[in-house]
Design an enzyme around this catalytic site. Structure first.
Site, PDB file in Angstrom:
ATOM      1  N   SER A  67       0.785  -1.277  -0.027  1.00 37.29           N
ATOM      2  CA  SER A  67      -0.096   0.059  -0.129  1.00 37.29           C
ATOM      3  C   SER A  67       0.841   1.289   0.080  1.00 37.29           C
ATOM      4  O   SER A  67       0.247   2.274  -0.301  1.00 37.29           O
ATOM      5  CB  SER A  67      -0.856   0.121   1.160  1.00 37.29           C
ATOM      6  OG  SER A  67      -0.330   0.139   2.317  1.00 37.29           O
ATOM      7  N   LYS A 145       0.957   4.460   6.841  1.00 38.30           N
ATOM      8  CA  LYS A 145       0.170   5.179   5.960  1.00 38.30           C
ATOM      9  C   LYS A 145       0.728   6.856   6.089  1.00 38.30           C
ATOM     10  O   LYS A 145       1.471   6.914   6.883  1.00 38.30           O
ATOM     11  CB  LYS A 145      -1.420   5.408   6.033  1.00 38.30           C
ATOM     12  CG  LYS A 145      -2.143   3.915   6.219  1.00 38.30           C
ATOM     13  CD  LYS A 145      -2.224   3.236   4.932  1.00 38.30           C
ATOM     14  CE  LYS A 145      -2.954   1.993   5.057  1.00 38.30           C
ATOM     15  NZ  LYS A 145      -3.194   1.349   3.769  1.00 38.30           N
TER      16      LYS A 145
END
Length: 286
Positions: A67, A145
């Site tokens: 990701s 993230k």
């Protein structure tokens, strides 16, 4: 000279009867611990230091998913990057847009990571437990993230150029990874106002990231943030610092203004008002 008194000139001084002992000789008699006796002490000290460092200062984390490509390499079942996370920095400053953070997502994030099965071999299990203890094995509840929106920010996608906007300003994100043959990196969403005490986070690989666009609740509590990833420590060929990304031109939201700054503004305004009143009173009447 009387009988029985010793002759002062012929008498010899008594020899010292106490043996002199030197410090090196005393140390030589101390028993030395063997390697196997010292080993448990060394292990205990090493474990104690590891606990202190991991709990309060720094911790290593394994990147198990893709990701954050190409900023960070990782994929389920492969040997992804290892990053070092600073756990002290957010006790000294606030979280900023563009920071790469590691957070505990067990409350509102799916298991995007792949966990390694515990080996059955006793020796392998010990090695696995040590690696897990220092953060070198993937865990299903830890996520990494990039912070896009802070509490009070209005986040939306997309503007005329297909960019994510924060408080009406499009972000320039050169780190976004686009798979060959794919162009739709930012899915349409918003506008969303980030609640107080929470963060809007997104992965750099927008087509392969479960993040604030899809998860409910979509934002991450600031209290769940473990720290900021600041360096890739493994593999050696990937060693590099992870500098925070600055988004120039994004205005701060009014709700996020510092109480200290607001208090200082009120004090300055009050001081100026009192100063003007004193000048009016001191001015001679016409």
């Amino acid at each position: 000279m009387t009988v029985g008194e010793p002759d002062d000139q012929t008498a010899e001084p008594e020899a010292a009867t106490e043996p002199a002992t030197t410090e090196p000789a005393a140390k030589a008699h101390r028993p030395r611990l063997s390697f196997w006796q010292e080993l448990p002490i060394l292990v205990a000290v090493a474990v104690g230091l590891a606990v202190l460092i991991k709990s309060f200062l720094f911790q290593a984390f394994f990147i198990p998913s893709g990701s954050m490509e190409q900023t960070l390499h990782g994929c389920p079942g492969c040997a992804g990057d290892r990053v070092m996370v600073n756990k002290v920095v957010y006790h000294l400053r606030d979280i900023k847009r563009g920071d790469i953070i590691v957070f505990d997502g067990k409350d509102n994030y799916p298991d995007e990571a792949s966990t390694t099965a515990e080996p059955s071999n006793p020796v392998s299990r010990v090695v696995h437990d040590i690696a897990d203890f220092v953060g070198l094995t993937p865990k299903g509840t830890d996520y990494i993230k990039r912070v896009i929106g802070l509490p009070g920010d209005v986040v939306e996608c997309c503007d005329a150029q297909g960019r994510v906007t924060v408080n009406g300003v499009g972000l320039n994100e050169p780190y976004i990874y686009v798979d060959p043959g794919q162009t739709d990196t930012n899915k349409t969403f918003g506008p969303v106002t980030v609640p107080k005490g929470r963060l809007w986070v997104m992965g750099d690989h927008r087509n392969a990231s479960e993040d604030s666009r899809f998860i409910h609740p979509s934002t991450v509590p600031e209290n769940d943030v473990i720290g900021r990833a600041f360096v890739i420590i493994w593999p050696p060929s990937r060693w590099t610092f992870l500098s925070p990304r600055s988004y120039h031109g994004v205005p701060a939201h009014l709700a996020g203004a510092s109480p200290m700054l607001l208090g200082a503004a009120v004090v300055l305004a009050g001081t100026g008002l009192r100063h003007r009143r004193r000048k009016r009173r001191a001015a001679p009447s016409p």
